[in-house]
Design a protein around this motif. Structure first.
Motif, short mmCIF file in Angstrom:
data_model
loop_
_atom_site.label_atom_id
_atom_site.label_comp_id
_atom_site.label_asym_id
_atom_site.label_seq_id
_atom_site.Cartn_x
_atom_site.Cartn_y
_atom_site.Cartn_z
N GLU A 72 1.12 -1.22 -0.17
CA GLU A 72 -0.10 -0.24 -0.21
C GLU A 72 0.64 1.21 -0.56
N LYS A 90 -4.18 3.02 -1.49
CA LYS A 90 -4.12 2.74 -2.58
C LYS A 90 -2.89 1.62 -2.28
N SER A 211 -3.48 6.82 -14.93
CA SER A 211 -3.06 6.71 -13.67
C SER A 211 -1.64 6.04 -13.73
N MET A 215 1.22 7.00 -11.41
CA MET A 215 1.92 5.28 -10.70
C MET A 215 3.43 4.90 -10.74
#
Length: 229
Positions: A72, A90, A211, A215
Motif C-alpha cells: 500500500e 492505494k 493512472s 503510479m
C-alpha cells in the motif's frame, strides 16, 4: 320497509387511517431491518469473493508469476507491505516467479465509461517499462458493444507490450498512454480502439494513461521495496 345505511362517522375514518398508517410504518421498518441484516450477513462473503477474484486477476495481468504480495502507498508516498484489508488505501500487487524474482506490479485503476465507472487491473513490467496485461474488474458497458473491452482479442493485444517508458530523469512517463481510432495506431504507447465500442475502448486508454502517469514513476523509484521478505 327500506333498510337504513350506516354512514361511518369522521372519528371511525380517522381511526382506520391511523391503523393503516401504523401497519405501513411497521412493514417499512421490518423491510429496512431485513435489508440491513441481509447486507451485514453477506458483506463478509462478498468482500472475500471480491478479494479472491482480484487475486486471480493479478495472475492474469502479470505473466509467469506464482506468488503475490500486496503493498500500500502510505501518506508519505512510500510503498509498504499490506494485508490489503483497508480498501481505502492505494493498493498494488507485486507478482513473483518461482525463484522469488519480481516479475511485475498489478495496479488498480478506474474511470468513467459509457454506462458507468469501469474498474480495471493492469500489469506493469518495470524492466521492459511496458504494460503487459489488462483485465476488467467491473463494468456495466452495453452487452454486445461496450463489453468488447473484455473479450475482443485485437483490443486486448494492445496490452501485451504497451509502452509506459520513463523520461531520462525517470520522473515522468515520456509519452502518455493515449487511445486512438481503430486501425490508426502508429506508436507503442497508443491504444487501438474498437469500432462500435469507441467510448468504452477510449475510456480504457484514458484510465491507463492517467493512472500510469502517477503510479509508474512512484513504483519505479521504489523498486527495492517490492520484495517477498
Amino acid at each position: 320497509m327500506s333498510q337504513k345505511k350506516t354512514i361511518p362517522s369522521p372519528i371511525d375514518s380517522s381511526q382506520g387511517s391511523k391503523k393503516m398508517l401504523t401497519a405501513m410504518v411497521g412493514i417499512g421498518v421490518f423491510c429496512a431491518l431485513l435489508i440491513v441484516l441481509t447486507y451485514e450477513g453477506t458483506k463478509e462473503r462478498i468482500e472475500r469473493l471480491k478479494a479472491e477474484a482480484l487475486e486471480q486477476a493479478v495472475f492474469k495481468v502479470i505473466p509467469g508469476i506464482s506468488k503475490t504480495r500486496i503493498f500500500e502507498l502510505d501518506n508519505d508516498g512510500i510503498f509498504i507491505h499490506s494485508d490489503g484489508k483497508d480498501r481505502s488505501k492505494k493498493l498494488v500487487y507485486a507478482g513473483f516467479g518461482d525463484d522469488g524474482s519480481l516479475k511485475g506490479i498489478a495496479i488498480e485503476a478506474s474511470g468513467q465509461g459509457y454506462a458507468d465507472v469501469i474498474r480495471i487491473l493492469y500489469g506493469y513490467n518495470p524492466y521492459t517499462q511496458t504494460v503487459v496485461g489488462m483485465y476488467v474488474l467491473e463494468s456495466k458497458e452495453t452487452p454486445g458493444l461496450g463489453d468488447k473491452i473484455e473479450k475482443d482479442e485485437n483490443f486486448l493485444s494492445n496490452f501485451n507490450a504497451l509502452s509506459v517508458a520513463l523520461s531520462e530523469d525517470l520522473t515522468r512517463i515520456e509519452n502518455k498512454v493515449a487511445p486512438v481510432k481503430q486501425g490508426s495506431k502508429a506508436n507503442p504507447w497508443e491504444v487501438d480502439g474498437i469500432t462500435g465500442a469507441t467510448i468504452s475502448s477510449r475510456a480504457i486508454g484514458h484510465i491507463i494513461g492517467e493512472s500510469s502517469s502517477i503510479m509508474i514513476p512512484l513504483i519505479y523509484s521504489q523498486l527495492e521495496k517490492f520484495k517477498l521478505d
